[in-house]
Design an enzyme around this catalytic site. Structure first.
Site, mmCIF file in Angstrom:
data_model
loop_
_atom_site.group_PDB
_atom_site.id
_atom_site.type_symbol
_atom_site.label_atom_id
_atom_site.label_comp_id
_atom_site.label_asym_id
_atom_site.label_seq_id
_atom_site.Cartn_x
_atom_site.Cartn_y
_atom_site.Cartn_z
ATOM 1 N N LEU A 138 6.135 80.296 -4.170
ATOM 2 C CA LEU A 138 5.711 81.486 -4.515
ATOM 3 C C LEU A 138 5.194 81.985 -3.067
ATOM 4 O O LEU A 138 4.582 81.360 -2.402
ATOM 5 C CB LEU A 138 4.600 81.626 -5.629
ATOM 6 C CG LEU A 138 4.711 81.053 -7.046
ATOM 7 C CD1 LEU A 138 3.484 81.159 -7.872
ATOM 8 C CD2 LEU A 138 5.901 81.872 -7.810
ATOM 9 N N ASP A 139 5.492 83.479 -2.998
ATOM 10 C CA ASP A 139 4.815 84.188 -1.865
ATOM 11 C C ASP A 139 3.506 83.934 -1.724
ATOM 12 O O ASP A 139 2.591 84.000 -2.921
ATOM 13 C CB ASP A 139 5.419 85.599 -2.033
ATOM 14 C CG ASP A 139 6.850 85.836 -1.796
ATOM 15 O OD1 ASP A 139 7.708 84.736 -1.389
ATOM 16 O OD2 ASP A 139 7.463 86.869 -2.509
ATOM 17 N N LYS A 140 2.806 84.213 -0.715
ATOM 18 C CA LYS A 140 1.464 84.262 -0.368
ATOM 19 C C LYS A 140 0.449 84.828 -1.378
ATOM 20 O O LYS A 140 -0.432 84.608 -2.140
ATOM 21 C CB LYS A 140 1.250 84.506 0.947
ATOM 22 C CG LYS A 140 -0.329 84.598 1.211
ATOM 23 C CD LYS A 140 -0.695 85.191 2.614
ATOM 24 C CE LYS A 140 -2.169 85.293 2.928
ATOM 25 N NZ LYS A 140 -2.609 86.145 4.494
ATOM 26 N N THR A 142 1.647 86.192 -4.249
ATOM 27 C CA THR A 142 2.276 86.262 -5.741
ATOM 28 C C THR A 142 1.306 85.109 -6.413
ATOM 29 O O THR A 142 1.169 83.874 -5.885
ATOM 30 C CB THR A 142 3.548 85.883 -5.836
ATOM 31 O OG1 THR A 142 4.390 87.203 -5.109
ATOM 32 C CG2 THR A 142 4.183 85.779 -7.495
ATOM 33 N N ARG A 237 11.133 91.119 -5.605
ATOM 34 C CA ARG A 237 10.500 92.079 -4.873
ATOM 35 C C ARG A 237 11.929 92.668 -4.165
ATOM 36 O O ARG A 237 12.090 94.397 -4.212
ATOM 37 C CB ARG A 237 9.739 91.727 -3.748
ATOM 38 C CG ARG A 237 8.555 91.046 -4.199
ATOM 39 C CD ARG A 237 7.966 90.312 -3.216
ATOM 40 N NE ARG A 237 7.323 90.979 -2.183
ATOM 41 C CZ ARG A 237 6.625 90.558 -1.027
ATOM 42 N NH1 ARG A 237 6.590 89.156 -0.719
ATOM 43 N NH2 ARG A 237 6.272 91.289 -0.182
#
Length: 324
Positions: A138-140, A142, A237
């Site tokens: 997961l992105d930082k 998110t 995104r």
């Protein structure tokens, strides 16, 4: 440290008939087979000038090979006592509800303080599993659910299930603009040709599919439930940006927020100060790698997104949508 790699070679007579990944492992012995396979799958390998992303494709004598890739020196992670919200754990897997601001694993600019460091502290034996058992990212900024494998066998099973699209991953998001209906974005993604920290929809990129449906409509925003078939970097995104509905607060793809007409100063402050992309991995479903039981978890919507949703509802009540 990140380096740009450009490698060139030619297939020899003895390599004719080998799989691409096997041939490249012989041509470039300084790099591991895992890394070479990653480069092939990411579209960084060209055969006679044509991008080839299938490791099993057979090669022929005299074919020209070129690799254009980013090489990130691996960081040896150390155990660190970092709070984790663990929602399930047994001898084989851990389900984590990741908080905003937590990077998944060490890399350039993030030598420690990551999920990987936390996992090594929580379960020292996980050091024996590649990437400390991390199966997907997961992105930082998110939030939400991730599965981590505690054994090599569990990780192998989960990676295969992920590639076979057998793991269900659903997300909650809030985007700009009022959407009238759900749909599917089926557009290939790869790294942006000039903005190296961004991804973008590009012909020839890796196949990427995102399904979405409308959960709630506001005056100038929409709350969505999304489901991934693939798991590319920044996929939701990028796909939402592609269809003209960027995520609220997205610092990379979103730009500065513009308040809708007649918005109250209080509402605009909430919108302007929402400090991350409004994206949360809300539901995870998979077959347990050992028992094969179908298991499912849901993570509550984080407080910042709850507050944003309340503000959006209030703004819509104060400025009702006008239907023609």
């Amino acid at each position: 440290m990140t380096q740009e790699i450009n490698l060139k070679s030619e297939i020899t007579a003895t390599q004719t008939g080998l799989r691409l990944d096997q041939a490249l492992a012989e041509l470039f012995p300084d790099y591991s087979r895992t890394r070479i396979k990653e480069w092939i799958l990411s579209g960084a390998v060209y055969v006679d000038g044509v991008k080839v992303d299938k490791p099993r494709e057979k090669v022929l004598e005299s074919q020209q090979i070129e690799i254009e890739a980013t090489f990130e020196e691996e960081v040896k992670a150390k155990a660190q006592a970092i709070d984790l919200n663990i929602v399930y754990e047994d001898d084989h897997i851990i389900i984590v509800n990741k908080q905003a601001g937590l990077v998944v694993h060490p890399g350039a600019g993030n030598a420690d303080g990551t999920l990987m460091n936390a996992l090594l502290h929580h379960c020292p034996a996980i050091e024996m599993v590649p990437r400390a058992g991390i199966v997907h990212r997961l992105d930082k900024d998110t939030t939400g659910l991730m599965v981590v494998a505690k054994t090599v066998e569990a990780q192998t099973h989960l990676v295969a299930a992920l590639q076979a699209r057998e793991i269900v991953r659903e997300y909650e998001a809030i985007v700009l603009g009022t959407m009238t209906a759900g749909g599917t974005v089926d557009e290939p993604i790869e790294r942006h040709p000039t903005k190296r920290t961004q991804m973008s929809v590009q012909h020839g990129g890796r196949p990427s599919v995102t399904h979405y449906r409308v959960s709630e409509k506001f005056r100038a925003h929409t709350r969505l439930r999304l489901r991934l078939e693939s798991g590319r970097t920044h996929q939701i995104r990028v796909h939402m940006d592609y269809i003209g509905h960027v995520l609220v607060g997205d610092p990379v793809y979103g730009g500065r927020p513009k308040p809708p007409k007649n918005a109250s100063p209080e509402f605009f402050d909430i919108l302007k100060n929402f400090g991350r992309q409004a994206l949360h991995a809300v539901r995870l479903e998979l077959a347990h790698p050992y028992t094969h039981e179908i298991m499912s978890w849901q993570a509550p919507i984080p407080e910042d997104m709850v507050m944003l949703t309340k503000a959006l509802r209030k703004d819509t009540e104060e400025n009702p949508i006008q239907y023609l």
